[in-house]
Write an enzyme that holds these catalytic residues in place. Structure first.
Site, PDB file in Angstrom:
ATOM      1  N   CYS A 218     -19.481 -22.585   8.142  1.00 15.78           N
ATOM      2  CA  CYS A 218     -18.318 -22.371   7.396  1.00 15.78           C
ATOM      3  C   CYS A 218     -18.070 -20.640   7.715  1.00 15.78           C
ATOM      4  O   CYS A 218     -18.809 -19.939   8.421  1.00 15.78           O
ATOM      5  CB  CYS A 218     -18.372 -22.905   6.195  1.00 15.78           C
ATOM      6  SG  CYS A 218     -19.162 -21.665   5.241  1.00 15.78           S
TER       7      CYS A 218
ATOM      8  N   ILE B 249     -29.205 -26.648   6.562  1.00 20.09           N
ATOM      9  CA  ILE B 249     -30.119 -27.352   5.349  1.00 20.09           C
ATOM     10  C   ILE B 249     -31.259 -27.557   5.740  1.00 20.09           C
ATOM     11  O   ILE B 249     -32.074 -28.714   5.271  1.00 20.09           O
ATOM     12  CB  ILE B 249     -29.052 -28.772   5.243  1.00 20.09           C
ATOM     13  CG1 ILE B 249     -29.267 -29.410   6.552  1.00 20.09           C
ATOM     14  CG2 ILE B 249     -27.695 -28.436   4.800  1.00 20.09           C
ATOM     15  CD1 ILE B 249     -28.698 -30.905   6.547  1.00 20.09           C
TER      16      ILE B 249
ATOM     17  N   ASP C 151     -20.701 -15.166  -5.514  1.00 21.52           N
ATOM     18  CA  ASP C 151     -19.394 -15.937  -5.476  1.00 21.52           C
ATOM     19  C   ASP C 151     -18.364 -15.023  -6.255  1.00 21.52           C
ATOM     20  O   ASP C 151     -16.995 -15.113  -6.466  1.00 21.52           O
ATOM     21  CB  ASP C 151     -19.185 -17.196  -6.630  1.00 21.52           C
ATOM     22  CG  ASP C 151     -20.129 -18.292  -5.454  1.00 21.52           C
ATOM     23  OD1 ASP C 151     -20.452 -19.343  -6.186  1.00 21.52           O
ATOM     24  OD2 ASP C 151     -20.215 -18.018  -4.546  1.00 21.52           O
TER      25      ASP C 151
ATOM     26  N   ARG D 127      -9.410 -25.362  -3.866  1.00 17.19           N
ATOM     27  CA  ARG D 127     -10.749 -26.099  -3.743  1.00 17.19           C
ATOM     28  C   ARG D 127     -11.282 -25.917  -4.878  1.00 17.19           C
ATOM     29  O   ARG D 127     -12.078 -26.848  -5.365  1.00 17.19           O
ATOM     30  CB  ARG D 127     -11.279 -25.833  -2.483  1.00 17.19           C
ATOM     31  CG  ARG D 127     -11.058 -25.869  -1.191  1.00 17.19           C
ATOM     32  CD  ARG D 127     -11.962 -25.678  -0.176  1.00 17.19           C
ATOM     33  NE  ARG D 127     -13.341 -26.247  -0.654  1.00 17.19           N
ATOM     34  CZ  ARG D 127     -14.535 -26.026   0.207  1.00 17.19           C
ATOM     35  NH1 ARG D 127     -14.487 -25.120   1.156  1.00 17.19           N
ATOM     36  NH2 ARG D 127     -15.804 -26.477  -0.404  1.00 17.19           N
TER      37      ARG D 127
ATOM     38  N   LYS E  83     -16.632 -25.818 -11.239  1.00 18.04           N
ATOM     39  CA  LYS E  83     -16.998 -26.645  -9.899  1.00 18.04           C
ATOM     40  C   LYS E  83     -18.496 -26.722  -9.511  1.00 18.04           C
ATOM     41  O   LYS E  83     -18.818 -27.959  -9.111  1.00 18.04           O
ATOM     42  CB  LYS E  83     -16.185 -25.900  -8.805  1.00 18.04           C
ATOM     43  CG  LYS E  83     -16.308 -26.297  -7.575  1.00 18.04           C
ATOM     44  CD  LYS E  83     -15.671 -25.635  -6.234  1.00 18.04           C
ATOM     45  CE  LYS E  83     -16.365 -24.301  -5.836  1.00 18.04           C
ATOM     46  NZ  LYS E  83     -17.483 -24.732  -4.989  1.00 18.04           N
ATOM     47  N   ASN E  84     -19.073 -25.756  -9.493  1.00 14.29           N
ATOM     48  CA  ASN E  84     -20.514 -25.719  -9.138  1.00 14.29           C
ATOM     49  C   ASN E  84     -21.361 -26.643  -9.907  1.00 14.29           C
ATOM     50  O   ASN E  84     -22.602 -26.542  -9.483  1.00 14.29           O
ATOM     51  CB  ASN E  84     -21.221 -24.202  -8.832  1.00 14.29           C
ATOM     52  CG  ASN E  84     -20.141 -24.110  -7.454  1.00 14.29           C
ATOM     53  OD1 ASN E  84     -19.532 -24.663  -6.753  1.00 14.29           O
ATOM     54  ND2 ASN E  84     -20.368 -22.714  -7.233  1.00 14.29           N
TER      55      ASN E  84
ATOM     56  N   ARG F   5     -24.808 -21.761   7.097  1.00 12.22           N
ATOM     57  CA  ARG F   5     -24.920 -22.809   5.818  1.00 12.22           C
ATOM     58  C   ARG F   5     -25.879 -23.865   6.503  1.00 12.22           C
ATOM     59  O   ARG F   5     -25.531 -25.184   6.233  1.00 12.22           O
ATOM     60  CB  ARG F   5     -23.752 -23.292   5.686  1.00 12.22           C
ATOM     61  CG  ARG F   5     -22.561 -22.521   5.099  1.00 12.22           C
ATOM     62  CD  ARG F   5     -22.889 -21.745   3.712  1.00 12.22           C
ATOM     63  NE  ARG F   5     -22.911 -22.515   2.703  1.00 12.22           N
ATOM     64  CZ  ARG F   5     -22.086 -22.876   1.763  1.00 12.22           C
ATOM     65  NH1 ARG F   5     -20.706 -22.335   2.073  1.00 12.22           N
ATOM     66  NH2 ARG F   5     -21.937 -23.009   0.520  1.00 12.22           N
TER      67      ARG F   5
END
Ligand code: EPZ
Length: 425
Positions: free
Chosen positions: A116, A123, A304, A397, A22-23, A121
């Protein structure tokens, strides 16, 4: 919101084919904007985050054909440079589309993705790096508007090796005439995959996988075909499931990028062997804890995998400590594990002490985020009886064909819909 019913207490046994990462897939899909041509992306996982990225590409004007795990993206007709707000709210990491839009179209507009379950999170490193590159950044009613005006050679030293900021700088600087060097860059394998993808289009990036990456701007990028690397976090999640159920799994098409995790799993008593791009993990006896696991930037222990290893350590005799060094609140799986009988003490949102118990108890719990949700499924697989995991959309997800892969290794897992269908028949 959907739920899983899991009847635990059985050892897992069998083969798991690891999907595309996914990443790695998400930044690569953003990079497909760059060449204004065709990108054929293979081994792309069929997960909801990828579907959101496809929707973003289509709203920007790209044509995307999805054929199983192969996506064909034609980006020549991209005319819009504003990232859809609703889609950004679904997936914070879509902020990396900004970099590729700035490189290709000279501008981008987006809304700050917001916090989240893992924390704020922010930026700020993305925005700060854009400014250092000579990109004009301003905010209007919450919308961040970027315009490429005076590009020049620059060196950017990141305060922390942020994965997303590293990727956004790579994307924003890979076209044009200047050289950009990132110091203290993230070194995750997925960054290397992004470098290799952009270079397959004719880009010129060197150093990904280390803390210093140099990007030489190119005038034009061409069509390409690329296969996404395997998902090291999916791999690690199944390894923890084998350990927690005292089972035996053969993982196929692995990334081979899980050294820190394998050290911890061997440390608790798992038997791990490699053969080519396959890994076999076998666990027979009660595992021994007493570990001190600290998450960190690659190649340290991956954040993760923190929820999954926390779940595993609840079944390892002795007292272990977990320190979450990347996110300020990656702890919402802890209360759910405690509902299943885990003996965990939270010193704060980053520091937990885990005392091993003989077994966990089946319970009704809630997924609060992607990896925490996967950890709860692993915990339910180890507990005798039926557990219910709510809000499984989080899990969907990031894990492709999750239920099918689990059923194939002997797990009794059903969605509400399957249960209703069974009752009808
Ligand atoms: C990527 O998120 C991954 N997501 C995350 O995986 C992963 O946990 C994370 O990297 C760390 O490895 C994707 O690749 C799509 P960061 P990202 O920027 O890029 C702070 C999963 O479960 N920070 O490396 O958002 C930030 O708050 C997901 O698959 C700033 O302060 O992570 C965090 O504390 C979860 N300012 C730390 O840096 C910034 O501008 C690392 O974040 C950017 C980040």
């Amino acid at each position: 919101m959907a739920k899983y019913h899991v009847i635990g207490g059985k050892k897992v046994q069998g083969d798991v084919l690891i999907s595309g990462a996914k990443n790695a897939a998400l930044p690569i899909l953003a990079a497909a904007v760059l060449n204004g041509g065709v990108s054929v992306i293979k081994n792309c996982p069929d997960i909801s985050d990828v579907r959101v990225s496809v929707d973003i590409l289509r709203k920007l004007g790209a044509y995307v054909d999805c054929d199983g795990n192969t996506l064909i993206i034609e980006s020549k007709d991209i005319g819009k440079t504003a990232i859809d707000r609703k889609l950004m709210e679904k997936m914070r990491s879509s902020v990396i589309f900004a970099g590729s839009l700035i490189a290709r179209c000279g501008e981008a507009a987006f809304f700050a993705p917001g916090g989240c379950a893992l924390g704020k999170r922010p930026i700020d490193m993305h925005i700060g790096s854009f400014k250092k590159m000579g990109i004009d950044v301003r905010e209007e009613n919450g919308e961040i508007i970027c315009g490429k005006n005076k590009e020049h050679d620059c060196i950017i030293e990141l305060p922390v090796p942020s994965v997303g900021a590293t990727e956004n700088i790579m994307l924003a600087s890979c076209m044009g005439k200047s050289m950009t060097r990132i110091k203290n860059a993230a070194a995750e394998p997925e960054i290397e995959d992004l470098q290799n993808f952009i270079n397959s289009m004719g880009g010129k990036i060197v150093g990904a996988g280390s803390s210093e990456i140099t990007i030489y701007g190119c005038e034009k990028l061409h069509d390409c075909e690329y296969s996404v690397m395997s998902d090291r976090i999916e791999e690690g999640t199944f390894m923890c499931m084998a350990a927690m159920t005292c089972g035996e799994l053969n993982l196929k098409n692995i990334s081979g990028k899980n050294k820190a995790l394998e050290e911890v799993l061997c440390g608790v008593g798992c038997d791990i062997s490699h053969s080519g791009n396959e890994l076999r993990i076998k666990t027979e006896k009660m595992l021994k804890g007493g570990l001190d696991v600290k998450t960190g930037y690659y190649p340290q222990f991956p954040t993760d995998m923190q929820p999954q290893i926390t779940a595993l350590l609840t079944l390892c005799r002795g007292e272990s400590r977990i320190t979450e060094n990347i996110f300020e609140s990656r702890d919402r799986h802890i209360d759910e594990l405690i509902k299943m009988g885990a003996d965990i003490k939270k010193r704060d949102s980053r520091n937990f002490t885990v005392k091993g118990t003989d077994r966990l108890n089946a319970a009704q719990v809630c997924a609060r985020d992607l990896r925490g949700g996967a950890a709860l499924v692993a915990a339910a697989m180890s507990a005798e009886g039926e557990s219910i995991i709510n809000d499984i959309e989080y899990i969907q997800r990031g894990y492709e064909k999750f239920e099918d892969k689990l059923k194939n290794i002997g797990v009794s897992i059903k969605t509400e819909k399957e249960i209703c269908d069974d009752e009808k028949n």
